[in-house]
Design a protein around this motif. Structure first.
Motif, short mmCIF file in Angstrom:
data_model
loop_
_atom_site.label_atom_id
_atom_site.label_comp_id
_atom_site.label_asym_id
_atom_site.label_seq_id
_atom_site.Cartn_x
_atom_site.Cartn_y
_atom_site.Cartn_z
N GLY A 166 -74.90 70.25 -49.38
CA GLY A 166 -74.16 69.09 -49.85
C GLY A 166 -74.39 68.67 -51.28
N ALA A 167 -75.23 69.37 -52.03
CA ALA A 167 -75.43 69.01 -53.43
C ALA A 167 -74.17 69.32 -54.23
CB ALA A 167 -76.62 69.76 -54.03
N ASP A 168 -73.91 68.51 -55.23
CA ASP A 168 -72.76 68.70 -56.12
C ASP A 168 -73.26 69.42 -57.37
OD1 ASP A 168 -70.50 68.56 -57.66
OD2 ASP A 168 -70.49 66.37 -57.85
N LEU A 169 -72.99 70.72 -57.47
CA LEU A 169 -73.44 71.51 -58.61
C LEU A 169 -72.31 71.67 -59.60
CD1 LEU A 169 -75.51 74.33 -56.83
CD2 LEU A 169 -76.16 71.98 -57.39
N ARG A 170 -72.52 71.21 -60.82
CA ARG A 170 -71.48 71.24 -61.84
C ARG A 170 -71.92 72.13 -63.00
NH1 ARG A 170 -69.33 64.92 -62.13
NH2 ARG A 170 -69.46 64.52 -59.86
#
Length: 407
Positions: free
Chosen positions: A216-220
């Motif tokens: 669920g981490a948002d990696l940008r």
């Protein structure tokens, strides 16, 4: 809480992993398109938990003329019109004394022990495929004087609770690692640590990023940090190339660039980039014993050798030259020559995959973890690990998570 981590090297990813496991919502931004694009991408691959003497050592003073003048020195200080370089260099030289070195060793050993435990617990949970193995390590010394000094360092580390190590002569070096048989007559001996490990840091970073995203981490990736929004004693958001980003807490783990970002917030942290190089050579299938199984550090050349499956990583050099990631062909040739001299039976006929990276280093060798006096209350630093980023990342991450719990 929502935590934004800046940087997808091993320090940033380990911190994001530990914070996510603690229940925090994670957003991670990285200006490069992939993980491990900086100093983590082609490092020396050694997990040096037990032999962690800081670069700032009393012996530096005898070497100073060569560092400043010799073009082929493995540890080079190239003066630039850069006040930050001069300030860092003066603080580094001030740390080159026996008392500071002993204190640094003590602190690094404690952090390394925490990091080993945290890394091994992570690996039990995740079983990441990163060519992790524990072949032990030999630190080679060309002279008896150097070996005697190493023996004193080993005795100090033993008093501080370090892992089992012993001084071995050249003959025993060849027995421990047969690939060194031809080179052993040219050294006085070595420090042997059976418990040391090696791993491919690039693969480790890629797999940590995948685990974070799956949970669920948002990696940008491809998202550069361009500034901060601040109100009072807190950061209220980041300005990025993709627009604003808001979180409860922010972690700067962007390597040497953390110092640049921190300056925008009025913080002066003593982190400067130290340039290093590596090559990665394939080991011929018909000559598997020409390359070492044991990890090797050659102190004369400031070069490390680590086996990663059927590849050999050769890394070294410390250049205090500022932020310059260009690959100097002379340095790559030097790594090639060192490999041929130490492991004469190993052909280097194929591609060597040259690499250079900027290690974020403090003058004392001790990383900077946590909040800084005078900085925003929700800003956390995770930088300054130097050449020990892979070794210290998970211990540093655990410490930051503990500090955040107590905030």
């Amino acid at each position: 809480m929502h935590v934004c981590v800046v940087g997808a090297g091993i320090a940033g990813l380990a911190t994001a992993y530990v914070l996510q496991r603690a229940g925090h919502r994670i957003t991670l931004i990285e200006r490069a398109p992939d993980a491990a694009a900086g100093a983590s991408g082609g490092n020396g691959a050694q997990l040096s938990y037990s032999y962690v003497q800081p670069l700032a050592d009393p012996g530096i003073w005898k070497m100073l003329p060569k560092l400043l003048l010799a073009k082929d020195s493995p540890l080079a200080f190239r003066l630039r019109a850069d006040p930050r370089q001069w300030a860092w260099g003066l603080r580094f030289l001030a740390a080159c004394n026996a008392q500071a070195s002993a204190a640094g060793t003590r602190a690094l050993l404690a952090l390394a022990a925490e990091s080993r435990q945290a890394f091994e617990e992570m690996q039990v949970q995740e079983a990441l495929a990163c060519d992790l193995h524990t072949p032990g390590k030999l630190v080679l010394y060309p002279t008896q004087q150097g070996l005697d000094a190493a023996a004193r360092q080993v005795a100090l580390q033993a008093q501080l609770g370090g892992a089992r190590q012993r001084i071995v002569d050249a003959a025993e070096v060849a027995r421990i690692e047969p690939a060194l048989a031809g080179y052993a007559p040219r050294i006085a001996g070595a420090v042997y640590t059976p418990s040391e490990s090696a791993a491919d840091c690039h693969q480790l970073c890629e797999q940590l990023a995948a685990r974070l995203a799956a949970r669920g981490a948002d990696l940008r990736f491809g998202t550069a940090l361009r500034g901060f929004e601040r109100q009072g004693d807190a950061i209220t958001g980041l300005r990025t190339a993709a627009g604003p980003l808001h979180a409860d807490h922010y972690v700067l783990a962007s390597g040497w660039e953390s110092a640049l970002h921190a300056r925008e917030l009025g913080l002066r942290i003593p982190v400067y980039p130290l340039k290093g190089y590596s090559i990665t050579a394939d080991i011929p299938a018909h000559l598997p014993h020409a390359a070492p199984r044991v990890s090797v550090t050659d102190t004369a050349r400031k070069v490390v050798f680590a086996r990663l499956g059927e590849r050999l990583r050769v890394a070294g050099m410390v250049e205090i030259v500022g932020p310059d990631t260009r690959i100097d062909a002379r340095r790559i040739d030097s790594l090639r020559r060192s490999t041929r001299e130490v492991f004469a039976q190993l052909p280097l006929d194929g591609a060597l995959r040259p690499w250079s990276g900027m290690r974020p280093a403090t003058p004392t060798g001790l990383p900077i973890t946590g909040r800084q006096r005078g900085g925003p209350r929700n800003l956390w630093l995770q930088t300054g690990h130097g050449a020990l980023g892979l070794t210290l990342a998970f211990g540093s991450a655990q410490r930051l998570a503990a500090q955040m719990r107590q905030a």
